[in-house]
Design an enzyme around this catalytic site. Structure first.
Site, PDB file in Angstrom:
ATOM      1  N   ALA A 153      10.813 -41.905   4.857  1.00 19.34           N
ATOM      2  CA  ALA A 153      11.467 -40.652   4.494  1.00 19.34           C
ATOM      3  C   ALA A 153      12.004 -40.836   3.076  1.00 19.34           C
ATOM      4  O   ALA A 153      12.277 -41.959   2.641  1.00 19.34           O
ATOM      5  CB  ALA A 153      12.594 -40.355   5.472  1.00 19.34           C
ATOM      6  N   GLY A 205       9.968 -43.639   8.103  1.00 25.60           N
ATOM      7  CA  GLY A 205       9.365 -42.369   8.510  1.00 25.60           C
ATOM      8  C   GLY A 205       7.854 -42.373   8.419  1.00 25.60           C
ATOM      9  O   GLY A 205       7.174 -41.620   9.137  1.00 25.60           O
ATOM     10  N   GLU A 232       6.772 -43.856  11.541  1.00 25.03           N
ATOM     11  CA  GLU A 232       7.099 -42.897  12.610  1.00 25.03           C
ATOM     12  C   GLU A 232       6.125 -41.720  12.621  1.00 25.03           C
ATOM     13  O   GLU A 232       5.729 -41.239  13.682  1.00 25.03           O
ATOM     14  CB  GLU A 232       8.551 -42.425  12.436  1.00 25.03           C
ATOM     15  CG  GLU A 232       9.539 -43.556  12.702  1.00 25.03           C
ATOM     16  CD  GLU A 232      10.950 -43.249  12.224  1.00 25.03           C
ATOM     17  OE1 GLU A 232      11.131 -42.934  11.035  1.00 25.03           O
ATOM     18  OE2 GLU A 232      11.879 -43.309  13.041  1.00 25.03           O
TER      19      GLU A 232
END
Ligand SMILES: CC(C)=CC(=O)SCCNC(=O)CCNC(=O)[C@H](O)C(C)(C)COP(=O)(O)OP(=O)(O)OC[C@H]1O[C@@H](n2cnc3c(N)ncnc32)[C@H](O)[C@@H]1OP(=O)(O)O
Length: 257
Positions: A65, A108, A111
């Site tokens: 992220a 992220g 993920e």
């Protein structure tokens, strides 16, 4: 003019989404992830598309992220906007999704890859959940999906030390389904997606739903769920076509209904 953070194209029945923020190693910011979610929704609803591939660059699938976007956010900001909640839509796509991962898939990025139905990794791929090094923890499913994929010991190791694991370790641990040379990654992933996309779409969608259900319900309930879906496929033209084609020793021509 700034280039778009997500490139999309289709090849036959396959949609290919390419993360495209090379200057930030494809760090996932809100603009990029809104585009990813919009594209996944669009292609999931498109009857001409049977599978979706999500990929990045050779250096990075996504390095996490976007830390610069998060840096100054307050508790009120992230709580009130339910930050990351929408990004989970990728996991709820009804069409099959394949992550083609080369280079870094961190935080992220790892993920997002795990939200896909399976991951094909290049031999230079590196996976990790380094959020702990930033004073936080995974927020897009890392502690949950990684644990289901690789088990408690490896997930604890990765989430608590923030270390990266290479493609070979990721395959051995069950995080990725196969590892291929970097220069074959995209074609391998598209090939797998094409194969899936040409099977009966209702059967593919039900197979996906059934596997995912196994993570949520006790075995007995999962077995009954699978059996009911299996029964329902006998109402499709594709079941008749698939089994008749086998008996007639010819290739099935599925109509996706
Ligand atoms: C907090 C939650 C819930 C989720 C997260 O995902 S947090 C982020 C987790 N990821 C990380 O912590 C990895 C951060 N990145 C790195 O450690 C390194 O970039 C690297 C090891 C992946 C690659 O190192 P390298 O030396 O090859 O490249 P850099 O010069 O460090 O990066 C190039 C360029 O990209 C920017 N970058 C990289 N990752 C991110 C990121 N996650 N968010 C924002 N920007 C990122 C990096 O700052 C640099 O740009 P500038 O030169 O303009 O600063």
């Amino acid at each position: 003019m700034a280039s778009k953070p997500l490139k999309t194209e289709t090849r036959g029945r396959v949609a290919i989404l390419t993360l495209n923020r090379p200057e930030a190693l494809n760090a996932l910011n809100s603009e990029l992830m809104n585009e990813v979610c919009d594209a996944v929704a669009k292609y999931s609803a498109d009857e001409k598309i049977g599978a979706i591939v999500i990929t990045g660059s050779e250096k990075a699938f996504a390095a996490g992220a976007d830390i610069k976007e998060m840096q100054d956010q307050t508790y009120m900001d992230v709580f009130m906007s339910d930050f990351f909640a929408r990004w989970n839509e990728v996991a709820y796509a009804r069409k099959p999704t394949v992550a083609a991962v080369a280079g870094y898939a961190l935080g992220g990025g790892c993920e997002l890859a795990m939200m896909c139905d399976f991951i094909i990794a290049a031999d230079n791929a590196k996976f990790g959940q380094p959020e702990i090094t930033l004073g936080v923890i995974p927020g897009m499913g890392g502690s949950q999906r990684l644990t289901r994929a690789v088990g408690k010991a490896k997930a604890m190791d990765l989430c608590l030390t923030g270390r990266m694991m290479d493609a070979e370790e990721a395959e051995r641990s069950g995080l990725v389904s196969r590892v291929v040379p970097a220069d074959e990654l995209l074609e391998t992933a598209i090939g797998a997606a094409e194969k899936i996309a040409n099977f009966s779409l209702p059967a593919v969608m039900m197979a996906k739903e059934s596997v995912n259900r196994s993570f949520e319900v006790p075995l007995d309930e999962g077995l009954r769920f699978e059996r009911r879906l299996f029964h329902s496929l006998f109402a499709t033209e594709d079941q008749k076509e698939g089994m008749t084609a086998f008996v007639e020793k010819r290739k099935a021509g599925f109509k996706h209904r």
